[in-house]
Design an enzyme around this catalytic site. Structure first.
Site, PDB file in Angstrom:
ATOM      1  N   ASN A   1      -8.290   4.510  -1.767  1.00  0.00           N
ATOM      2  CA  ASN A   1      -7.708   3.269  -1.276  1.00  0.00           C
ATOM      3  C   ASN A   1      -7.072   2.497  -2.430  1.00  0.00           C
ATOM      4  OD1 ASN A   1      -7.044   1.297   0.564  1.00  0.00           O
ATOM      5  ND2 ASN A   1      -9.136   0.842   1.187  1.00  0.00           N
TER       6      ASN A   1
ATOM      7  N   HIS B   1      -1.735   1.073   7.307  1.00  0.00           N
ATOM      8  CA  HIS B   1      -2.173   1.253   5.922  1.00  0.00           C
ATOM      9  C   HIS B   1      -1.835   2.670   5.449  1.00  0.00           C
ATOM     10  CE1 HIS B   1      -4.171   0.017   2.350  1.00  0.00           C
ATOM     11  NE2 HIS B   1      -5.252   0.755   2.496  1.00  0.00           N
TER      12      HIS B   1
ATOM     13  N   CYS C   1       0.831  -1.206   0.000  1.00  0.00           N
ATOM     14  CA  CYS C   1       0.000   0.000   0.000  1.00  0.00           C
ATOM     15  C   CYS C   1       0.865   1.255   0.000  1.00  0.00           C
ATOM     16  CB  CYS C   1      -0.934   0.008   1.200  1.00  0.00           C
ATOM     17  SG  CYS C   1      -0.095  -0.050   2.806  1.00  0.00           S
TER      18      CYS C   1
END
Length: 372
Positions: free
Chosen positions: A326, A305, A44
């Site tokens: 995201n 994240h 990520c």
């Protein structure tokens, strides 16, 4: 008696209004590239940072370029392995990382487009690094155990060989839109200047308006962060978005009140409303600097994240939310809002670990206090 009835009418009205289904109005929506999926990987940090840089290229040049996430991953793993070996296994090694790992990588290795380096083997369409990471970890453990009692420098070539097989061999030149580039000349064309980007956080265990190394697991490269009060962290995000700059975000998404499927992230005042607050408006906690610090130090807030802040919204009560991109894909059966999650300001205040922004995105007063 009339006053008694009026009281219950008002109470009933407040109760109903606190359970209204969310209705969002866009305030600011900055241009970015499509939502992607990081697949079965812990990358990520590269997907979000690459998306952030893609928006920066749009802002700086007007060009919409799909950059390679895996080029930076490919060039970061050898550094993580080196750090792990040199610290005799007493360091973090895994799939995680932070935004400055991408910035550091482009300083050294430049940028390349996705079309030149996608990090997939022939026939593959989705990323899955589970096997590769297991192989790398097993190799590193062997090197640390040093069964031959004489660690050979060949370990570096062995690590590179695994990365070549699973992600791809590094490239030195490529063609993009009919022109020849090196990673360095491509970086220059995008007008991205790595030193223009800074990391900002807000914690009380370090002095405000100074830089310090934030001791979180994924900061394996010991990156430094400017420390500012919580209100200034939030005002920096707001100032950036209001002036055309998107923001890279490191945050905690482990809370039950974070839901990519429902597309919202909130901090209900009453824990009993946690799941209901994913669909309807409920009062939220007042997030102070002290409470934020407490939740960080008791491990309720962790850096698990990284995402990309691209806009601002309001609900029907005027409460501010952040539009956060995201990297879990855009499949409507699995995520809402096309792959975006709307963070309430309370969630942003509590669960933000750090942000990365262009230095010109800072409010003038904050920039002055940081001597930037």
């Amino acid at each position: 008696m009339k006053h008694f009835i009026l009281f219950f009418v008002l109470l009933f009205t407040v109760t109903l209004s606190s359970q209204e289904i969310y209705k969002f109005t866009t305030v600011t929506d900055l241009e970015t590239t499509p939502v992607l999926s990081q697949g079965i990987t812990g990358t990520c940090w590269s997907f979000s940072s690459t998306s952030f840089l893609e928006s920066e290229i749009i802002r700086l040049t007007g060009k919409n370029i799909d950059l390679s996430e895996m080029y930076q991953v490919r060039n970061t793993y050898p550094l993580k392995a080196e750090n792990f070996i040199m610290r005799q296994g007493k360091a973090q090694f895994g799939e995680g990382g932070l935004a400055h790992d991408v910035i550091n990588s482009i300083k050294k290795n430049g940028l390349v487009p996705e079309i030149a380096f996608n990090g997939l083997s022939e026939g593959e369409t989705k990323y899955n690094h589970a096997e590769m990471v297991a192989v790398l970890e097993a190799m590193l453990k062997t090197y640390i155990d040093n069964p031959g009692r004489n660690l050979s420098p060949k370990w570096r070539a062995a690590i590179e060989g695994v990365l070549d097989v699973y992600i791809g061999k590094n490239i030195t030149n490529f063609t993009f839109e009919g022109k020849q580039y090196t990673p360095e000349s491509f970086l220059k064309m995008t007008k991205i200047v790595p030193t223009d980007y800074i990391n900002i956080t807000s914690f009380t265990h370090a002095p405000f308006y100074s830089k310090f190394i934030l001791n979180i697991p994924d900061n394996w490269s010991n990156g430094s962060f400017y420390n500012v009060p919580l209100n200034e962290l939030i005002s920096t995000i707001d100032n950036a978005l209001q002036n055309g700059f998107t923001v890279e975000l490191d945050c905690d998404v482990s809370e039950r009140a974070f839901s990519s499927k429902d597309g919202v992230a909130v901090v209900p005042e009453n824990a009993e409303n946690t799941l209901k607050a994913l669909h309807s408006i409920y009062p939220e906690k007042d997030i102070t600097q002290q409470y934020r610090q407490q939740e960080f130090e008791n491990y309720n807030t962790t850096d698990d994240h990284l995402m990309h802040i691209t806009g601002l919204l309001h609900d029907q009560n005027g409460t501010k939310y952040y539009k956060v991109k995201n990297s879990w894909g855009s499949d409507e059966s699995r995520v809402a809002n096309g792959g975006y999650v709307y963070f309430s300001e309370a969630y942003m205040r509590l669960k933000t670990i750090s942000i990365t922004v262009h230095k010109d995105a800072l409010p003038k007063d904050t920039a002055k206090k940081l001597s930037l």
